[in-house]
Design a protein around this motif. Structure first.
Motif, PDB file in Angstrom:
ATOM      1  N   PRO A  97      -9.035  10.155  -1.153  1.00 56.69           N
ATOM      2  CA  PRO A  97      -8.556  10.239   0.230  1.00 56.69           C
ATOM      3  C   PRO A  97      -7.041  10.403   0.349  1.00 56.69           C
ATOM      4  N   TRP A  98      -6.323  10.226  -0.738  1.00 58.81           N
ATOM      5  CA  TRP A  98      -4.884  10.462  -0.696  1.00 58.81           C
ATOM      6  C   TRP A  98      -4.577  11.865  -1.194  1.00 58.81           C
ATOM      7  N   VAL A  99      -3.331  12.314  -0.948  1.00 57.77           N
ATOM      8  CA  VAL A  99      -2.922  13.665  -1.330  1.00 57.77           C
ATOM      9  C   VAL A  99      -1.811  13.560  -2.370  1.00 57.77           C
ATOM     10  N   VAL A 100      -1.988  14.254  -3.485  1.00 58.58           N
ATOM     11  CA  VAL A 100      -0.986  14.245  -4.555  1.00 58.58           C
ATOM     12  C   VAL A 100      -0.124  15.498  -4.423  1.00 58.58           C
ATOM     13  N   LEU A 101       1.192  15.282  -4.329  1.00 48.03           N
ATOM     14  CA  LEU A 101       2.160  16.365  -4.237  1.00 48.03           C
ATOM     15  C   LEU A 101       3.187  16.209  -5.342  1.00 48.03           C
ATOM     16  N   ALA A 102       4.010  17.229  -5.507  1.00 47.13           N
ATOM     17  CA  ALA A 102       5.167  17.146  -6.403  1.00 47.13           C
ATOM     18  C   ALA A 102       6.401  17.559  -5.621  1.00 47.13           C
ATOM     19  N   ASP A 103       7.502  16.855  -5.844  1.00 42.77           N
ATOM     20  CA  ASP A 103       8.760  17.184  -5.163  1.00 42.77           C
ATOM     21  C   ASP A 103       9.360  18.455  -5.787  1.00 42.77           C
ATOM     22  N   PRO A 104      10.503  18.949  -5.302  1.00 39.56           N
ATOM     23  CA  PRO A 104      11.049  20.209  -5.824  1.00 39.56           C
ATOM     24  C   PRO A 104      11.388  20.211  -7.307  1.00 39.56           C
ATOM     25  N   GLU A 105      11.501  19.046  -7.947  1.00 40.55           N
ATOM     26  CA  GLU A 105      11.730  19.017  -9.398  1.00 40.55           C
ATOM     27  C   GLU A 105      10.471  18.630 -10.164  1.00 40.55           C
ATOM     28  N   GLY A 106       9.331  18.619  -9.480  1.00 39.18           N
ATOM     29  CA  GLY A 106       8.063  18.393 -10.158  1.00 39.18           C
ATOM     30  C   GLY A 106       7.627  16.948 -10.269  1.00 39.18           C
ATOM     31  N   ASN A 107       8.338  16.013  -9.640  1.00 40.27           N
ATOM     32  CA  ASN A 107       7.952  14.594  -9.704  1.00 40.27           C
ATOM     33  C   ASN A 107       6.762  14.337  -8.786  1.00 40.27           C
ATOM     34  N   GLU A 108       5.690  13.822  -9.359  1.00 32.35           N
ATOM     35  CA  GLU A 108       4.488  13.557  -8.586  1.00 32.35           C
ATOM     36  C   GLU A 108       4.701  12.395  -7.620  1.00 32.35           C
ATOM     37  N   PHE A 109       4.069  12.488  -6.453  1.00 25.98           N
ATOM     38  CA  PHE A 109       4.013  11.365  -5.520  1.00 25.98           C
ATOM     39  C   PHE A 109       2.769  11.521  -4.670  1.00 25.98           C
ATOM     40  N   CYS A 110       2.375  10.451  -4.000  1.00 24.34           N
ATOM     41  CA  CYS A 110       1.154  10.474  -3.197  1.00 24.34           C
ATOM     42  C   CYS A 110       1.476  10.201  -1.733  1.00 24.34           C
ATOM     43  N   VAL A 111       0.783  10.914  -0.864  1.00 26.91           N
ATOM     44  CA  VAL A 111       0.777  10.574   0.561  1.00 26.91           C
ATOM     45  C   VAL A 111      -0.562   9.891   0.813  1.00 26.91           C
ATOM     46  N   LEU A 112      -0.505   8.590   1.049  1.00 24.33           N
ATOM     47  CA  LEU A 112      -1.730   7.788   1.108  1.00 24.33           C
ATOM     48  C   LEU A 112      -2.457   7.961   2.437  1.00 24.33           C
ATOM     49  N   ASP A 113      -3.754   7.762   2.401  1.00 25.78           N
ATOM     50  CA  ASP A 113      -4.547   7.593   3.602  1.00 25.78           C
ATOM     51  C   ASP A 113      -4.153   6.263   4.241  1.00 25.78           C
ATOM     52  N   PRO A 114      -4.386   6.090   5.548  1.00 26.88           N
ATOM     53  CA  PRO A 114      -3.984   4.833   6.201  1.00 26.88           C
ATOM     54  C   PRO A 114      -4.751   3.635   5.641  1.00 26.88           C
ATOM     55  N   ARG A 115      -4.007   2.589   5.297  1.00 27.87           N
ATOM     56  CA  ARG A 115      -4.605   1.379   4.740  1.00 27.87           C
ATOM     57  C   ARG A 115      -3.893   0.164   5.329  1.00 27.87           C
ATOM     58  N   PRO A 116      -4.647  -0.895   5.656  1.00 27.57           N
ATOM     59  CA  PRO A 116      -4.036  -2.067   6.298  1.00 27.57           C
ATOM     60  C   PRO A 116      -2.914  -2.701   5.477  1.00 27.57           C
ATOM     61  N   GLU A 117      -3.046  -2.718   4.146  1.00 27.78           N
ATOM     62  CA  GLU A 117      -2.047  -3.397   3.325  1.00 27.78           C
ATOM     63  C   GLU A 117      -0.695  -2.695   3.329  1.00 27.78           C
ATOM     64  N   TYR A 118      -0.665  -1.421   3.778  1.00 22.43           N
ATOM     65  CA  TYR A 118       0.594  -0.680   3.817  1.00 22.43           C
ATOM     66  C   TYR A 118       1.080  -0.445   5.247  1.00 22.43           C
ATOM     67  N   ALA A 119       0.471  -1.131   6.203  1.00 27.22           N
ATOM     68  CA  ALA A 119       0.800  -0.882   7.610  1.00 27.22           C
ATOM     69  C   ALA A 119       2.233  -1.272   7.959  1.00 27.22           C
ATOM     70  N   ASP A 120       2.812  -2.235   7.209  1.00 27.62           N
ATOM     71  CA  ASP A 120       4.150  -2.730   7.566  1.00 27.62           C
ATOM     72  C   ASP A 120       5.176  -2.483   6.467  1.00 27.62           C
ATOM     73  N   THR A 121       4.926  -1.528   5.586  1.00 29.58           N
ATOM     74  CA  THR A 121       5.854  -1.303   4.474  1.00 29.58           C
ATOM     75  C   THR A 121       7.021  -0.401   4.845  1.00 29.58           C
ATOM     76  N   GLY A 122       6.893   0.377   5.931  1.00 31.08           N
ATOM     77  CA  GLY A 122       7.815   1.468   6.154  1.00 31.08           C
ATOM     78  C   GLY A 122       7.296   2.705   5.445  1.00 31.08           C
ATOM     79  N   PRO A 123       8.117   3.759   5.349  1.00 26.87           N
ATOM     80  CA  PRO A 123       7.617   5.019   4.786  1.00 26.87           C
ATOM     81  C   PRO A 123       7.219   4.944   3.317  1.00 26.87           C
ATOM     82  N   LEU A 124       7.877   4.078   2.543  1.00 27.02           N
ATOM     83  CA  LEU A 124       7.517   3.914   1.135  1.00 27.02           C
ATOM     84  C   LEU A 124       6.519   2.779   0.997  1.00 27.02           C
ATOM     85  N   ALA A 125       5.272   3.134   0.679  1.00 30.57           N
ATOM     86  CA  ALA A 125       4.222   2.122   0.561  1.00 30.57           C
ATOM     87  C   ALA A 125       4.321   1.357  -0.737  1.00 30.57           C
TER      88      ALA A 125
END
Length: 237
Positions: A97-125
């Protein structure tokens, strides 16, 4: 005294360009922290980008997870980041359910699906670390970061600052380390240089080892955690 998690340090071919990209991605301002590189601050955690000549090889053992508040927000974030230069990335994740992307230098990162445990983390889960033994490695990092263990089992473990705010530090079961990490963590002591070496000796008791990665004369101690991940221990300032 104790060490506290301070920074995620990311090797970059073009640190100024990559920090601008991540500042836009996370909607935060750039701050110049020290002579080693450029960085930004996010909920008390620094992201620091340092110059390296070596190109990226293989996928990173440490990566960032971005939070979303809804499926629509997740999709909009993916579209926005891809328009800015991110690209979809297949690291064998399959149907998730999450999306895996790479930044312009190829570093992997994920855009997570909505989850209660990350509701108050800010943009960086979360900052996520692959581990052969997640719970064991999380136990070491609980000492190194001064963040308590919140949950954990043989496949997954999570730490979070005792305030209950900001991103998580998470450990997921994955492959053993090979080669030098392009992303590593840095902790800071609360005292001076004499205190630094006392903290280094203390971390040795939990499985850390001093290593030489060609760093030369630097104002920090370079260690490896129990699974070989590079770790810097610095003094304040």
């Amino acid at each position: 005294m104790a060490t506290r998690l301070d920074s995620v340090v990311i090797d970059a071919a073009d640190p100024p360009a990559l920090v601008r990209w991540w500042a836009d991605a996370l909607d935060v301002e750039i701050t110049h922290r020290h002579e080693r590189g450029v960085g930004l601050v996010l909920d008390g955690l620094h992201l620091v980008f340092v110059p390296v000549a070596e190109p990226k090889r293989g996928h990173n053992r440490l990566h960032l997870d971005l939070a979303s508040s809804s499926v629509e927000h997740q999709r909009a974030t993916v579209r926005r980041l891809c328009s800015a230069g991110a690209v979809p990335c297949d690291i064998g994740q399959g149907e998730v359910p999450w999306v895996v992307l790479a930044d312009p230098e190829g570093n992997e990162f994920c855009v997570l699906d909505p989850r209660p445990e990350y509701a108050d983390t800010g943009p960086l889960a979360a900052v996520v670390v692959e581990a052969v033994n997640p719970l064991s490695l999380a136990t070491f990092w609980g000492v190194a970061s001064s963040w308590p263990l919140v949950r954990g089992d043989e496949d997954f473990a999570s730490l979070r600052h005792s305030s209950g705010t900001g991103p998580w530090l998470e450990f997921i079961r994955g492959r053993a380390k090979t080669g030098r990490n392009r992303v590593h963590l840095e902790v800071r002591t609360t005292g001076d240089e004499d205190g630094l070496w006392g903290e280094v000796r203390y971390l040795h008791r939990f499985g850390a080892e001093r290593i030489d990665i060609g760093q030369g004369e630097v104002r920090c101690a370079v260690l490896a955690d129990p699974e070989g991940n590079e770790l810097c221990v610095s003094t304040p300032g």
